[in-house]
Structures are given as C-alpha cells and as structure tokens.
Design a protein around this motif. Sequence first.
Motif, short mmCIF file in Angstrom:
data_model
loop_
_atom_site.label_atom_id
_atom_site.label_comp_id
_atom_site.label_asym_id
_atom_site.label_seq_id
_atom_site.Cartn_x
_atom_site.Cartn_y
_atom_site.Cartn_z
N LEU A 92 0.82 -1.21 0.00
CA LEU A 92 0.00 0.00 0.00
C LEU A 92 0.86 1.26 0.00
O LEU A 92 0.58 2.22 -0.74
CB LEU A 92 -0.92 0.00 1.22
CG LEU A 92 -1.79 1.25 1.42
CD1 LEU A 92 -2.78 1.41 0.26
CD2 LEU A 92 -2.54 1.18 2.75
N HIS A 93 1.90 1.27 0.80
CA HIS A 93 2.71 2.48 0.94
C HIS A 93 3.97 2.45 0.07
O HIS A 93 4.70 3.45 0.02
CB HIS A 93 3.10 2.67 2.41
CG HIS A 93 1.92 2.90 3.31
ND1 HIS A 93 1.20 4.08 3.31
CD2 HIS A 93 1.30 2.08 4.22
CE1 HIS A 93 0.22 3.99 4.19
NE2 HIS A 93 0.26 2.80 4.75
N GLY A 94 4.22 1.33 -0.58
CA GLY A 94 5.36 1.26 -1.48
C GLY A 94 6.70 1.28 -0.80
O GLY A 94 7.70 1.69 -1.39
N VAL A 95 6.75 0.84 0.46
CA VAL A 95 8.01 0.80 1.21
C VAL A 95 8.06 -0.49 2.03
O VAL A 95 7.03 -1.14 2.26
CB VAL A 95 8.16 2.00 2.18
CG1 VAL A 95 8.33 3.29 1.41
CG2 VAL A 95 6.98 2.08 3.12
N ARG A 96 9.25 -0.84 2.45
CA ARG A 96 9.42 -2.03 3.27
C ARG A 96 8.96 -1.76 4.70
O ARG A 96 9.47 -0.84 5.35
CB ARG A 96 10.90 -2.43 3.27
CG ARG A 96 11.21 -3.76 3.94
CD ARG A 96 12.70 -3.98 3.95
NE ARG A 96 13.07 -5.30 4.42
CZ ARG A 96 14.30 -5.69 4.73
NH1 ARG A 96 15.29 -4.82 4.59
NH2 ARG A 96 14.54 -6.90 5.16
N PRO A 97 8.02 -2.53 5.22
CA PRO A 97 7.59 -2.32 6.61
C PRO A 97 8.69 -2.69 7.59
O PRO A 97 9.65 -3.40 7.25
CB PRO A 97 6.39 -3.26 6.76
CG PRO A 97 5.98 -3.62 5.37
CD PRO A 97 7.24 -3.58 4.55
N ILE A 98 8.53 -2.21 8.81
CA ILE A 98 9.43 -2.54 9.91
C ILE A 98 8.65 -3.34 10.95
O ILE A 98 7.55 -2.95 11.32
CB ILE A 98 10.02 -1.27 10.55
CG1 ILE A 98 10.84 -0.49 9.52
CG2 ILE A 98 10.87 -1.62 11.78
CD1 ILE A 98 11.25 0.90 10.01
N VAL A 99 9.21 -4.45 11.40
CA VAL A 99 8.58 -5.27 12.43
C VAL A 99 9.49 -5.33 13.65
O VAL A 99 10.65 -5.74 13.54
CB VAL A 99 8.28 -6.70 11.92
CG1 VAL A 99 7.83 -7.60 13.08
CG2 VAL A 99 7.22 -6.66 10.84
N VAL A 100 8.97 -4.91 14.80
CA VAL A 100 9.65 -5.10 16.07
C VAL A 100 8.99 -6.30 16.73
O VAL A 100 7.82 -6.26 17.10
CB VAL A 100 9.55 -3.85 16.96
CG1 VAL A 100 10.31 -4.08 18.27
CG2 VAL A 100 10.08 -2.63 16.23
#
Length: 273
Positions: free
Chosen positions: A61-69
């Motif tokens: 959706l945002h065209g970027v790699r998400p970050i997961v903590v």
Amino acid sequence: MTSIRPVFYVSDGTGITAETIGHSLLTQFSGFQFLTDRLAFVDDVDKAREAAGRIHAAGVLHGVRPIVVNSCVDPQLSLTLAESGALMLDVFAPFIEPLERELEQPRQSRVGQAHGMVDFETYHRRINAMNYSLSHDDGVALDYDEADVVLVGVSRAGKTPTCVYLALHYGIKAANYPLTDGDLESDRLPPRLKPYRRKLFGLTIDPERLQQIRQERRPDSRYARLDTCRREVQAAEAMFSLERIPTLSTTHTSIEEISGKVLSTLGLQREMF
C-alpha cells in the motif's frame, strides 16, 4: 516532505515490551511519519501467517518495506513473520546468544513462558496504580495524599499519557492537575496544591506545538488560539519558576524520557514490569 513508514509491534503476548522498545528506537529518527500497529497474541503459525499478510499488504500500500519489532519467542513464528518481506527487529536476538554462553545452556523457546514469571503482588500494585491515575486524571479527584507524584500543567501538555505510562510500567500512583484560567491569574500555586508541593512536577510545552494539539481537539476555538496558548504557557512557567517546581518541556520529549525524568527528579523507586 515527511516519508511514511509502516511499523508493526508483534508479540505472542500483549506486545507492550515490543511497543515500548520500538517506540524508543523510532524517536531517534526524524523526517518520518511512522504508522504503528500492535499485533498481540500471535502465538501460533496460523496467526503469524495472518500477521505476515497484513504486514506485506501495508508494504504494498505504501510502497516501502515495513518494519517489524518482534518479541515472539518461538523462532518458527519469527520465520513465518519474515515471509512478509519486512525488516525484522527481534527484541531478544542481541541478548540470547551471550546468555546461552554465560549460562551454558540453550534457550527454551516456549510461547508464553515469560508470562509465567509474573509476580502477582507486583501485578496488583500496577493495576491499583492504574486505577488511581484514572480516578485522579485531569483534576477529577483532588485528594492527593496517596499520590506518588502530581503532574501539573496547562491542558494538553502531556499529563495524562505520562500518568498512564508511570502507572503501567512502574506502579507509580500518578495524578495530574490541569491549570485553569483562574489558577493562572496568580503566579502562586493554587491553594489545593500547596499541601503536596514535594510531590509536584511541572510539564510545559512550546505554545506553537500546543496550538497544533488543541486545534485537532477543538478546531478554531478560543482554546486553540495561539495567543491563548502563549499566555497560558507563559503564566504556568512563571508559576513553576517562582515556586521552584521541577519542570520539563514535553515538546520534543518522549513519554519514556518524561517518565524517567520525573522518577529521577523526585527520587521515586522504579518498579519495572
């Protein structure tokens, strides 16, 4: 232009640990709008797969790699979450290997095991502190005899979230008192606060930031006008200075940092959960 970045706090429990650590990390970076979401009780592979799907969709959706903590203790759950393509930040990873070497035994990655270490007496103190903070929020109750700290400041300066954080994480009975127009007519403490002087801690904020916050709450009101914010902040700061009340600006300070400053300044004992 601010860059948007989706961030997920994922845990096989409540996710509070992952969220607290993740928030502390993110505050070190500017120029981003972090869209955060907490995914709690991801305690089996099916739930991890579903979470991975949500994380991947946010990236698309945002065209970027998400970050997961991630604070899931089962490595298989972490592997499943990694299928999302996100940057995976494992809360436990930096500490497990050194501990395994020191204790000369491998970790036992059992879901929910960490929750078995709860001290129920400590847990009840935290709940009692939370109930106290809620019942003494925003000047609702003014009997501060049992309070560990009373946060004082103008409306929307960050008093309530700080009280909640102090209660949840440290078992601190934190009340807060909002300074009203009547209180700010004088540069002296309101009479009802004088008996609790040693418990007081002042929170202030830049008027421009305060105006933005109030504008979101009550758009185009007198309450949200910049001149109102400037007048109130100036009067509150003058009072804190004259009465020698310890004070901190919340403008660029995280809740964690505010809480730490309150605890150290007033000499309150931290009781981590």
